[in-house]
Design a protein around this motif. Structure first.
Motif, PDB file in Angstrom:
ATOM      1  N   TYR A 171       0.859  -1.182   0.000  1.00 21.07           N
ATOM      2  CA  TYR A 171       0.000   0.000   0.000  1.00 21.07           C
ATOM      3  C   TYR A 171       0.901   1.239   0.000  1.00 21.07           C
ATOM      4  O   TYR A 171       1.844   1.337   0.792  1.00 21.07           O
ATOM      5  N   SER A 190       0.949   5.188   0.567  1.00 18.38           N
ATOM      6  CA  SER A 190       0.141   6.303   1.117  1.00 18.38           C
ATOM      7  C   SER A 190       0.017   7.451   0.126  1.00 18.38           C
ATOM      8  O   SER A 190      -0.879   8.282   0.244  1.00 18.38           O
ATOM      9  N   ILE A 234       2.389   6.652  11.233  1.00 18.52           N
ATOM     10  CA  ILE A 234       1.363   7.417  10.504  1.00 18.52           C
ATOM     11  C   ILE A 234       1.302   8.873  10.967  1.00 18.52           C
ATOM     12  O   ILE A 234       0.983   9.771  10.175  1.00 18.52           O
ATOM     13  N   HIS A 281       0.431   2.211  11.409  1.00 20.18           N
ATOM     14  CA  HIS A 281      -0.575   2.851  12.263  1.00 20.18           C
ATOM     15  C   HIS A 281      -0.251   2.649  13.739  1.00 20.18           C
ATOM     16  O   HIS A 281       0.658   1.897  14.086  1.00 20.18           O
ATOM     17  N   ARG A 340      -1.511  -1.630   8.917  1.00 21.34           N
ATOM     18  CA  ARG A 340      -2.352  -0.462   8.575  1.00 21.34           C
ATOM     19  C   ARG A 340      -3.618  -0.383   9.426  1.00 21.34           C
ATOM     20  O   ARG A 340      -4.555   0.303   9.092  1.00 21.34           O
TER      21      ARG A 340
END
Ligand code: AMP
Ligand code: ZN
Length: 471
Positions: free
Chosen positions: A4, A6, A241, A271, A313
């Protein structure tokens, strides 16, 4: 491998600029206090990312900074420096504080099997690089001098908020409650590249610069340290994050304005670890450290397993009950591995299929909870113990849970306990009972059992033979 990103808000097929070498940068700790286990969640997951890349066959060069100057206690550019605050708290110099907590950080990392990055660079080592970048940004019209400080001019950017679609008003530091807006700024998002004047004049470390004696802003260190060791084309930049804004947003602004092209392709954000009252943070007073976990009797490996059981995440809620569950899971896992017998042949085909399932989990945006399930599946697989041990050794290159080492230790402990409780008289009676049973002399077998019971020895018949314990 799919990761992933961001920046694009999508899972993307990971393709490094140079197929032979992944360039990875990670924001390091601010060394004014111990790392809490929330910080360490981020470092554990970054460690898993690096090890996964290596597992997939990439070479990786990973760089980390140590923030030993210029990390402000608030997001406002004029907040008090965390390092100065730490030094005051402990009545030590800033450099003493930095050294002590840098060592403490890497000691914690070692306990959690977090590999040291290839390059570790303290921010105070790179003052010339910061000055050079600030000079270039001024020359290019991307920065301006005001009130003695140098500011980055965000009005020169096409897009400033690269990571989120949040309301700009919510994110703008200058308009947050309790934060005084810096009157020198042309735009509310502008940030300091070099300070010569701040609200707090007792800054301990200062350097000469073309703009007067001062010190760097926080964001510039990561741009410069990364470029110093990895050049201007970064593959992956990682961090917690909370660093996406404003830290990483500002890093991108200044780096791309300096380079004149795109800087980093993939942004990896871990996260938070939360408590039931919200985000774990050092400023909340008492916080959880690895040493505290150890003091309470927890093996750091149980915490690592706890982190691996959930996706990076997702926010993860810490509670003692959750950690206790991870301890039970870890102990059971090690006991099962300790019961495996080495020595028979490895079934290469079975091993390959187990490895594929594991790699498949990691390939899907670092799905560590699925990877942990793949590890449990090894124990249930219909194959030889040697194959299982080979698969577990292979997976532990990424999971780093000390699987085989801990199992060996447990085996040694079990052997020691067995030796300590050995009793030739009882063993002889158990052997005589077994012989009587074999001859179908059940009366004699029962007599021996009763005699053992009278001695306070309970016998347990298992498929592996008769065991005994004192009651
Ligand atoms: P710091 O030492 O404050 O610069 O933080 C070190 C790293 O920990 C950064 O990448 C932060 O984004 C990350 N971090 C801070 N708080 C948490 C938390 N509660 N959970 C996970 N990561 C965190
Ligand atoms: Zn950084």
């Amino acid at each position: 491998m799919y990761l992933y990103n961001s920046l694009s808000h999508k899972k993307e097929l990971f393709t490094p600029n140079d197929p032979n070498m992944v360039k990875m940068y990670t924001c390091g700790p601010t060394v004014y206090h111990f790392a809490h286990i929330g910080n360490l969640r981020t470092y554990i997951m970054e460690d898993v990312l690096e090890k996964t890349l290596r597992y997939m066959g990439y070479n990786v060069k990973r760089v980390m900074n140590i923030t030993d100057v210029g990390h402000l206690a608030s997001d406002a550019d004029t907040g008090e420096d965390k390092m100065v605050k730490g030094a005051k708290r402990e009545n030590k110099s800033v450099m003493e504080i930095a050294q002590f907590y840098t060592d403490a950080f890497f000691a914690d990392c070692e306990k959690l099997n977090i590999k040291k990055p290839d390059v570790i660079e303290p921010a105070t080592n790179c003052i010339d690089e910061y000055i050079h970048m600030v000079e270039t940004l001024l020359k290019n019209g991307k920065a301006y001098l005001a009130g003695g400080n140098v500011y980055f001019d965000t009005a020169t950017l096409e897009k400033y908020y690269v990571f989120n679609d949040h309301d700009e008003e919510d994110l703008a530091v200058g308009v947050r409650d309790g934060v005084e807006e810096d009157a020198n700024k042309r735009n509310k998002n502008d940030f300091v590249l070099w300070f010569t004047k701040s609200k707090f004049e007792d800054q301990a470390l200062k350097w000469d610069s073309p703009w007067g004696v001062g010190y760097p802003g926080w964001h510039i260190e990561c741009s410069c340290i990364s470029m110093k060791h990895l050049g201007g084309d970064l593959d992956i930049h990682a961090g917690g994050i909370d660093n996406a804004f404003p830290h990483h947003t500002n890093e991108i602004a200044q780096s791309e304005s300096y380079l004149g092209h795109k800087w980093c392709n993939y942004w990896f954000h871990v996260h938070h670890l939360n408590t039931d009252t919200g985000k774990m943070s050092k400023s909340k007073g008492e916080f959880l450290t690895v040493s505290l976990l150890e003091k309470k009797g927890y093996d750091p490996m149980a915490y690592r397993l706890f982190c691996l059981q959930s996706h990076y995440r997702r926010n993860l809620v810490f509670s003692w009950e959750n950690l206790d569950n991870a301890v039970v899971a870890y102990d059971k896992l090690i006991a099962k591995i300790a019961a495996l017998k080495d020595g028979d042949a490895v079934d290469e085909q079975a091993l390959e299929s187990l490895k594929q399932r594991f790699a498949g989990a990691l390939n899907g945006d670092l799905n560590t909870s699925l990877a942990v399930t793949a590890m449990y599946d090894v124990l249930k697989a219909k194959t030889t113990d040697a194959t299982k041990l080979a698969a577990l050794a292979d997976f532990d290159r990424v999971l780093s849970l000390n699987l085989l080492e801990a199992a060996k230790k447990l085996q040694a402990k079990q052997a020691e306990e067995a030796a300590a409780s050995a009793d030739p008289e009882i063993d002889a009676m158990i052997a005589a009972r077994a012989a009587a049973k074999k001859e179908k002399n059940f009366a004699e077998a029962d007599r021996i059992r009763d005699a053992l019971n009278a001695m306070g020895v309970e016998i347990i018949d298992t498929p592996q033979g008769t065991k005994w314990r004192r009651v």
